[in-house]
Design an enzyme around this catalytic site. Structure first.
Site, mmCIF file in Angstrom:
data_model
loop_
_atom_site.group_PDB
_atom_site.id
_atom_site.type_symbol
_atom_site.label_atom_id
_atom_site.label_comp_id
_atom_site.label_asym_id
_atom_site.label_seq_id
_atom_site.Cartn_x
_atom_site.Cartn_y
_atom_site.Cartn_z
ATOM 1 N N ILE A 115 0.859 -1.168 0.000
ATOM 2 C CA ILE A 115 0.000 0.000 0.000
ATOM 3 C C ILE A 115 0.896 1.220 0.000
ATOM 4 O O ILE A 115 1.845 1.305 0.784
ATOM 5 C CB ILE A 115 -0.936 0.018 1.228
ATOM 6 C CG1 ILE A 115 -1.858 -1.208 1.237
ATOM 7 C CG2 ILE A 115 -1.771 1.292 1.267
ATOM 8 C CD1 ILE A 115 -1.496 -2.221 2.269
ATOM 9 N N CYS A 116 0.639 2.150 -0.910
ATOM 10 C CA CYS A 116 1.345 3.435 -0.927
ATOM 11 C C CYS A 116 2.870 3.219 -0.984
ATOM 12 O O CYS A 116 3.358 2.453 -1.807
ATOM 13 C CB CYS A 116 0.913 4.257 0.281
ATOM 14 S SG CYS A 116 1.361 6.011 0.204
ATOM 15 N N THR A 117 3.604 3.842 -0.095
ATOM 16 C CA THR A 117 5.066 3.779 -0.143
ATOM 17 C C THR A 117 5.635 2.460 0.380
ATOM 18 O O THR A 117 6.854 2.287 0.390
ATOM 19 C CB THR A 117 5.680 4.942 0.657
ATOM 20 O OG1 THR A 117 5.136 4.943 1.977
ATOM 21 C CG2 THR A 117 5.389 6.277 -0.015
ATOM 22 N N GLY A 118 4.779 1.541 0.772
ATOM 23 C CA GLY A 118 5.253 0.197 1.107
ATOM 24 C C GLY A 118 5.979 -0.443 -0.063
ATOM 25 O O GLY A 118 6.758 -1.397 0.112
ATOM 26 N N THR B 277 2.758 3.453 -6.736
ATOM 27 C CA THR B 277 2.881 3.968 -5.376
ATOM 28 C C THR B 277 2.238 5.344 -5.360
ATOM 29 O O THR B 277 1.617 5.756 -6.352
ATOM 30 C CB THR B 277 4.362 4.032 -4.932
ATOM 31 O OG1 THR B 277 4.426 4.356 -3.539
ATOM 32 C CG2 THR B 277 5.144 5.061 -5.731
#
Length: 320
Positions: free
Chosen positions: A107-110, A127
């Site tokens: 999720i996102c910057t993961g 991202t």
């Protein structure tokens, strides 16, 4: 039951954790117990795990004693991840767990954690739009799609910024149990069911130049003022009295994209605004924004956003 796990670490974004997990938890309301989701959290020490908003979080298992077989394994984001160094303990654990996971993702910057582990190599991924170029630069073997809400590439699934993790989780529920269950969950959470593409309702591309008199700023303004017209490097170079070769080099250096890429992004951005805020016919939008034809705009939207102009309008049209 399908086992869902999410990895927690210091500085994690709490909404990246809670949003997707609530989707799976709400899905359990509509499913027989034997068909639902067994949700677990896995933690990287030290404890308690302090999220980026200061919230202390706990975890059911530490990485050292956690099981390594899951149907869905997710890595949430955190504001510091784009600048953070690799965490070897998480990388080692992921390299053991991912081969045994039915599906895995971020999720996102993961996505930066997956990138450090080499798990984006040769894969399409996305991202948060503001870190997409950074992700592409840091992990050049990944194919980063900055426009997409979420991207599926085999067993890998990555989402855009923060709330896009909910969209990705809804898509996984739909994949497992059908669109009716996914829609029921979306209604419970009061979110739009399965947004597709068009990561945001504003453009991440068209930012003002630091110097309004720079060649890049002059060309950007010229393009936006003549968007319905055809452009070539030669024409744009004439605007700033440069040779085409010098102009192309200077523009790419300062704008971080080629002139052709900027023009296409500008056309997409303008079309987004018209699709969201006007009743203009698709064909007229295509002509006004310089695509030439509705078929050409449909092709570019499908390639860049993963949706057609009509689907984009249906998802993001402002209420009047």
């Amino acid at each position: 039951m399908k086992r869902v796990a999410i990895v927690l670490f210091p500085g994690v974004q709490a909404l990246d954790v809670a949003g997707p997990l609530d989707v799976f938890a709400e899905a359990n309301r509509f499913l027989p117990e034997s068909d639902g989701y067994d949700i677990m959290t896995l933690g990287a020490a030290p404890y308690p795990i302090i999220a980026s908003n200061g919230m202390p979080l706990g975890a059911q298992h530490s990485l050292t004693d956690a099981p390594k077989q899951f149907d869905i394994l997710l890595i949430p984001g955190g504001p510091s991840l784009p600048q953070a160094k690799e965490v070897p303990a998480i990388t080692r654990w992921l390299l053991e767990a991912v081969p045994n996971a039915g599906r895995y993702g971020s999720i996102c910057t993961g996505a930066f954690i997956l990138g450090h582990a080499g798990l984006l190599d040769g894969k399409q991924a996305t991202t948060h739009w503001s870190h997409a170029q950074q992700l592409a630069d840091l992990f050049p073997r990944a194919s980063v799609e900055p426009d997409r809400i979420y991207v599926r590439d085999g067993t890998l699934m990555t989402s855009a910024g923060v709330t896009a993790g909910i969209d990705m989780a809804l898509a996984l529920v739909a994949e497992d149990h059908g669109t009716a269950i996914s829609l029921a969950v979306a209604k419970r959470l009061l979110v739009v069911a399965q947004r597709q593409g068009g990561q945001s309702q504003f453009s991440p591309y068209l930012t003002a130049s630091a110097d309004d008199d720079s060649p890049v700023a002059k060309v950007q303004r010229y393009v936006m003022e003549h968007l319905g017209e055809a452009f070539s490097v030669e024409r744009l170079a004439d605007v700033v009295a440069m040779s085409p070769r010098t102009f192309a080099r200077v523009f790419a250096r300062d704008a971080k994209v080629t002139p052709a890429e900027f023009v296409q992004r500008a056309r997409i951005d303008a079309a987004r605004h018209l699709l969201e805020g006007s009743a203009m016919a698709i064909k007229a939008v295509a002509y006004h924004c310089g695509f030439g034809s509705a078929a050409r705009m449909r092709l570019i939207f499908s390639q860049r956003l993963g949706v057609t102009p009509t689907q984009y309008r249906d998802s993001f049209r402002k209420e009047t």
